[in-house]
Design a protein around this motif. Sequence first.
Motif, PDB file in Angstrom:
ATOM      1  N   SER A  11       6.517   7.964  31.817  1.00 14.03           N
ATOM      2  CA  SER A  11       6.260   9.150  31.804  1.00 14.03           C
ATOM      3  C   SER A  11       7.385  10.180  32.208  1.00 14.03           C
ATOM      4  N   ARG A  12       7.328  11.323  31.792  1.00 15.91           N
ATOM      5  CA  ARG A  12       8.189  12.266  32.281  1.00 15.91           C
ATOM      6  C   ARG A  12       8.285  12.633  33.808  1.00 15.91           C
ATOM      7  N   LYS A  13       7.142  12.454  34.325  1.00 18.99           N
ATOM      8  CA  LYS A  13       6.822  12.372  35.836  1.00 18.99           C
ATOM      9  C   LYS A  13       7.686  11.451  36.520  1.00 18.99           C
ATOM     10  N   TYR A  14       8.015  10.128  36.076  1.00 20.09           N
ATOM     11  CA  TYR A  14       8.712   9.059  36.657  1.00 20.09           C
ATOM     12  C   TYR A  14      10.068   8.660  36.005  1.00 20.09           C
ATOM     13  N   HIS A  15      10.476   9.211  34.794  1.00 19.85           N
ATOM     14  CA  HIS A  15      11.498   8.834  34.174  1.00 19.85           C
ATOM     15  C   HIS A  15      12.489  10.117  33.771  1.00 19.85           C
ATOM     16  N   LEU A  16      12.322  11.191  33.950  1.00 23.77           N
ATOM     17  CA  LEU A  16      12.989  12.336  33.560  1.00 23.77           C
ATOM     18  C   LEU A  16      13.946  12.771  34.596  1.00 23.77           C
ATOM     19  N   ASP A  17      13.903  12.499  35.821  1.00 16.24           N
ATOM     20  CA  ASP A  17      15.034  12.992  36.861  1.00 16.24           C
ATOM     21  C   ASP A  17      16.191  12.257  36.524  1.00 16.24           C
TER      22      ASP A  17
END
Length: 81
Positions: A11-17
Amino acid sequence: YEAGVALEVNSRKYHLDPESWKATQERWSRMARLDITVIPVTPQRRRRDSPGLMSDIRAALDSARLRPPPRVTFKRRSQAA
Protein backbone atom coordinates in the motif's frame (compact mmCIF):
# COMPACT_ATOMS: atom_id res chain seq x y z
CA TYR A 1 7.37 -21.41 -0.67
CA GLU A 2 8.01 -24.67 -2.54
CA ALA A 3 7.32 -22.91 -5.84
CA GLY A 4 9.42 -19.86 -5.05
CA VAL A 5 6.62 -17.39 -5.66
CA ALA A 6 5.75 -14.59 -3.24
CA LEU A 7 2.71 -12.33 -3.31
CA GLU A 8 3.34 -9.01 -1.60
CA VAL A 9 0.57 -6.51 -0.94
CA ASN A 10 2.04 -3.01 -1.02
CA SER A 11 0.00 0.00 0.00
CA ARG A 12 1.08 3.60 -0.44
CA LYS A 13 0.61 4.13 3.28
CA TYR A 14 3.34 1.65 4.22
CA HIS A 15 5.62 1.54 1.19
CA LEU A 16 6.10 4.99 -0.34
CA ASP A 17 8.08 6.88 2.26
CA PRO A 18 11.80 6.76 1.40
CA GLU A 19 12.82 4.26 4.11
CA SER A 20 9.94 1.87 3.42
CA TRP A 21 10.52 2.05 -0.34
CA LYS A 22 14.20 1.27 0.18
CA ALA A 23 13.34 -1.68 2.45
CA THR A 24 10.87 -2.99 -0.13
CA GLN A 25 13.47 -2.80 -2.91
CA GLU A 26 16.08 -4.53 -0.74
CA ARG A 27 13.62 -7.31 0.17
CA TRP A 28 12.75 -7.88 -3.50
CA SER A 29 16.47 -7.99 -4.36
CA ARG A 30 17.10 -10.61 -1.67
CA MET A 31 14.23 -12.71 -2.99
CA ALA A 32 15.44 -12.35 -6.58
CA ARG A 33 18.90 -13.62 -5.53
CA LEU A 34 17.13 -16.71 -4.15
CA ASP A 35 15.15 -17.21 -7.39
CA ILE A 36 11.87 -16.19 -5.77
CA THR A 37 9.41 -14.48 -8.09
CA VAL A 38 7.70 -11.56 -6.36
CA ILE A 39 4.22 -10.53 -7.45
CA PRO A 40 3.63 -7.05 -6.05
CA VAL A 41 -0.01 -6.06 -5.76
CA THR A 42 -1.86 -3.08 -4.37
CA PRO A 43 -4.78 -3.52 -1.97
CA GLN A 44 -7.00 -1.92 -4.62
CA ARG A 45 -6.03 -4.46 -7.26
CA ARG A 46 -6.56 -7.28 -4.82
CA ARG A 47 -10.11 -6.04 -4.26
CA ARG A 48 -10.97 -4.94 -7.79
CA ASP A 49 -9.11 -7.28 -10.13
CA SER A 50 -9.19 -10.70 -8.53
CA PRO A 51 -9.46 -12.53 -11.89
CA GLY A 52 -6.44 -10.69 -13.31
CA LEU A 53 -4.45 -11.21 -10.15
CA MET A 54 -5.28 -14.92 -10.08
CA SER A 55 -4.15 -15.14 -13.70
CA ASP A 56 -0.81 -13.54 -12.77
CA ILE A 57 -0.40 -15.92 -9.82
CA ARG A 58 -1.18 -18.98 -11.95
CA ALA A 59 1.31 -17.84 -14.61
CA ALA A 60 4.02 -17.34 -11.99
CA LEU A 61 3.34 -20.77 -10.48
CA ASP A 62 3.36 -22.41 -13.92
CA SER A 63 6.69 -20.79 -14.68
CA ALA A 64 8.07 -21.79 -11.27
CA ARG A 65 7.29 -25.44 -11.96
CA LEU A 66 9.84 -25.35 -14.78
CA ARG A 67 12.74 -24.68 -12.41
CA PRO A 68 14.02 -26.39 -9.29
CA PRO A 69 12.48 -25.14 -6.06
CA PRO A 70 14.54 -22.57 -4.19
CA ARG A 71 16.38 -23.73 -1.09
CA VAL A 72 14.76 -21.36 1.35
CA THR A 73 12.68 -21.51 4.48
CA PHE A 74 10.15 -19.01 5.62
CA LYS A 75 8.60 -17.79 8.79
CA ARG A 76 5.33 -15.99 9.13
CA ARG A 77 5.30 -12.55 10.64
CA SER A 78 2.53 -11.77 13.03
CA GLN A 79 0.36 -8.87 11.96
CA ALA A 80 1.03 -5.55 13.63
CA ALA A 81 -1.51 -4.59 16.26
